[in-house]
Design a protein around this motif. Structure first.
Motif: not given
Length: 760
Positions: A79-106
């Motif tokens: 679970p901890l590594n899964t959360i870390n992966a989702l955090q990285i995924k949300a940051q990637a979406y944020s940098l790619l200017n995809q706010p809806e996906k970023a907020i849903s992932t976080i």
């Protein structure tokens, strides 16, 4: 259940508090993805998605056996590594200017953290949620409210107060607040928050975060036109990044320094830093940092009136933006810049073409600032083409948009062009009005700059005061050193003794170091099999001299993990297996080919055997395998099948005999007495079982295995004799030793024992 979650959170926080403050991922995939966020968020997103799709979420474990971040099984994710992966995924979406996906992932990461009771991770994820909300949606009220809630919950969390990690969370919260206040032009509040974050940072040992802090506050001063302070902070961040070897941070610092020097009209230094940043980002094609750096280089060339070079770099940056397809505002800015360069080159049709494209993108993005820039540049083009009436209406619309968005530079540019247009129409009254509005805006801007200079002067005054205070401290230090020098004569004798002691210790250290090197060479030669490269069991050699026997035994207890002398709560399973194809390999294929295959077999076994399991080369064709036996109900057949599978996988492309003969036993052999049987006696039991398997293989097809185990009620006195093989046979006859085998055939153990009498 709530108690278990509370206990789990305590364990995680305590473990985190003993680690470094920088985030450390136990999975290399997540480490690489986190580093890619700074340069190529697209690739980071691909890596995380691949990680999440290829591994399943591990099942919940009992709190007494929880492994906070154990991923030895590469088919599952904790679970901890899964959360870390989702955090990285949300940051990637944020940098790619995809706010809806970023907020849903976080939000998914936050839900998973709450379900598993990970207190520190919950707060960390909520802070990241607030950061993503601000970076993408620019809603300061909601972002600050989220930070207020997080700070309040952190202050009420008793487990966190026991650890150093609360400083990490407080630092991250202060930095986010400072960035938001800086963007809102609340300079005093922003600087107070930066100072507060600095105090938290001083309690942390995180060099990378120090670099980030310097670059962030340097960017703040740059945005506020405090160029001296910005230069000081950015250079500090740059040299810290150079000392730490953080290439991504160096590139970021170069980009910020290039922007600073460009605004100060120092174009040679700006071009130098921008080129260095571009060389780094060039390794990561189709990335936003590369596009921004190319645009900056083009802007520098444009201000140097090197328009052809500026066009080349603007087009390269535009190509990068077209590949990315996720930032309309940047694309509009680039087209606007290209139109401006074409206007300088008097290529009005091309300028009109790119202005039209910029206008469409600005309307699509609903960005009033870029719309104002487009209208003012359009007015300048119409003025150059002599369309004065059209230019006036366009410039007036642009000035209205610039006034609403508070862009003083655009207002100055627009009023100047409007005044020039009225003058060409001989409308001197309106030209004078435009000029007066220009002067008013310019005066207001000068007043703001004067205030900024006053603030900088105050900062420099404080720095000077600190410098004078430092000089006073240096003077006092000189006086103290002078008084210490007067005492050196008294301490000379003691210093001489210390020097002699140091010389003695250095000489002793060199001797010990030399002996350690020799011992390392002897260990490698003595404990490694010359052909397979695996460790062997030299500790059983009873013919060594007494001194060597003692050092060998001591080394083996460390080197082999103490084969028998494990903690009494641990259980071990032993398997002594024979691989017949090694006996015939040299006869069939020759010495050189046989050496090569045996070395390959040894390397293969090293790769396949994972700690804490161990493997030793016992004799030419026999190997000893040891693994923890925490599950007592595991059938011996499973271990035999896994060993058979190892050999089969190696021989899958080789036409060799894949049969295996295996003898197995557990430690403790006697459940009621852990120390009743020593290592040599256990090896003897394994040899007896392996021999029985070998005899079976002579009459039956395929691999054979034999497993010996004493029953739970077997007394230690039954094995208290000099001949362990005889004791085992008697135990079998008396029902004290249980025999399991791959064959239903009866064993003649007496023959096995009788043969021992003939051994000399």
């Amino acid at each position: 259940m709530s108690f278990r979650r509370w206990l789990l959170s305590i364990i995680i926080i305590l473990i985190a508090s003993f680690s470094a403050n920088a985030k450390i991922y136990t999975t290399p995939i997540l480490t690489d993805a986190s580093e890619l966020l700074q340069t190529s968020p697209e690739k980071a997103l691909e890596a995380v998605n691949r990680y999440l799709s290829q591994r399943r979420l591990s099942e919940p474990k009992e709190s007494s056996r929880v492994h906070v971040n154990d991923e030895t099984d590469h088919t599952v994710r904790t679970p901890l590594n899964t959360i870390n992966a989702l955090q990285i995924k949300a940051q990637a979406y944020s940098l790619l200017n995809q706010p809806e996906k970023a907020i849903s992932t976080i939000k998914s990461a936050q839900t998973l953290a709450s379900d598993n009771g990970l207190t520190y991770t919950i707060f960390e994820t909520r802070l990241l949620h607030a950061k993503i909300y601000w970076d993408n949606l620019k809603n300061s009220a909601i972002a600050l409210n989220m930070l207020d809630q997080v700070d309040n919950d952190i202050s009420q969390s008793q487990p966190l107060k026991l650890t150093k990690q609360i400083k990490v969370l407080q630092y991250q919260s202060s930095m986010q607040r400072a960035v938001i206040e800086s963007a809102l032009d609340n300079n005093d509040q922003a600087e107070k928050l930066f100072a507060q974050a600095k105090r938290f940072l001083n309690d942390l040992d995180d060099q990378e975060e120090r670099i980030t802090y310097q670059l962030t506050i340097g960017h703040h001063y740059l945005q506020q036109k405090h160029y001296d302070l910005a230069l000081d902070r950015l250079l500090s961040g740059y040299w810290l990044a150079v000392e730490s070897g953080k290439k991504a941070k160096i590139a970021h610092a170069n980009y910020e320094l290039a922007m600073l020097f460009e605004q100060r009209n120092v174009y040679d230094k700006a071009l130098e830093h921008a080129t260095q940043a571009g060389e780094f980002f060039e390794h990561f094609q189709h990335t936003q940092p590369l596009a921004k750096t190319l645009a900056l280089i083009a802007s520098i060339y444009e201000q140097q009136s090197r328009y052809n070079l500026a066009l080349v770099h603007y087009f390269n940056a535009l190509d990068q933006e077209n590949q990315l397809r996720h930032n309309i505002v940047h694309s509009a800015h680039l087209r606007l810049s290209i139109a401006r360069v074409y206007l300088h080159l008097y290529n009005y049709p091309k300028a009109e073409q790119y202005l039209q494209q910029a206008r469409q993108l600005a309307q699509q993005a609903s960005n009033e600032t870029i719309q104002a820039e487009v209208q003012i540049l359009q007015g300048k083009l119409e003025l150059a083409e002599g369309r004065l009436e059209k230019a006036i209406s366009t410039l007036q619309a642009g000035l209205i948009s610039a006034s609403r968005s508070g862009q003083r530079e655009l207002q100055l540019q627009g009023e100047s062009l409007l005044s020039e247009t009225f003058e060409k129409q001989h409308d001197y009254y309106n030209a004078l009005l435009s000029q007066r509005r220009y002067e008013q805006i310019f005066a207001s801007q000068q007043e703001s700059q004067l205030k900024s200079h006053v603030d900088v002067f105050k900062q420099q005054q404080r720095m000077l005061e600190r410098s004078l205070h430092l000089e006073e401290m240096e003077r006092q230090q000189f006086e103290n050193e002078k008084s210490i020098y007067n005492q050196k004569k008294v301490s000379l004798f003691l210093l001489s003794l210390i020097a002699l002691l140091i010389i003695f210790l250095i000489r002793r250290h060199r001797i010990v170091k030399h002996l350690k090197i020799r011992l390392g060479i002897l260990r490698t030669e003595f404990y490694t099999h010359p052909r397979s490269g695996l460790r062997n069991l030299r500790m059983l050699n009873a013919r060594l001299p007494n001194s060597l026997q003692q050092s060998s035994a001591n080394f083996e207890q460390w080197h082999l993990g103490e084969i028998i002398n494990e903690p009494l709560s641990d259980r071990l399973r032993f398997a002594l297996f024979e691989v017949p194809f090694l006996k015939h390999l040299y006869l069939q294929y020759g010495y050189q080919h046989g050496l090569e295959v045996e070395r390959q077999f040894g390397d293969y076994l090293k790769e396949q055997i994972c700690k804490p399991a161990r493997l030793y080369h016992f004799s030419d064709a026999m190997f000893l395998y040891i693994e923890p036996n925490s599950r007592l109900n595991t059938e011996p057949k499973q271990l035999a099948d896994s060993i058979q599978q190892l050999v089969d996988n190696f021989l899958i492309e080789r036409q060799l005999d894949s049969r295996v003969r295996i003898g197995m036993a557990e430690y403790p052999f006697l459940p009621r007495a852990y120390t009743a049987i020593n290592d040599q006696e256990l090896i003897d039991i394994l040899l007896m079982a392996a021999n029985a398997a070998r005899l079976n293989s002579q009459t039956e097809q395929g691999s054979q295995w034999v497993h010996l185990s004493a029953i739970d009620a077997a007394p230690a006195a039954s094995f208290a004799c000099d001949n362990i093989r005889k004791a085992c046979i008697q135990g079998i006859d008396n029902g004290l030793v249980k025999v399991q085998s791959s064959s239903a055939k009866e064993f003649n153990w007496n023959n096995d024992h009788d043969s021992d009498k003939n051994v000399i």
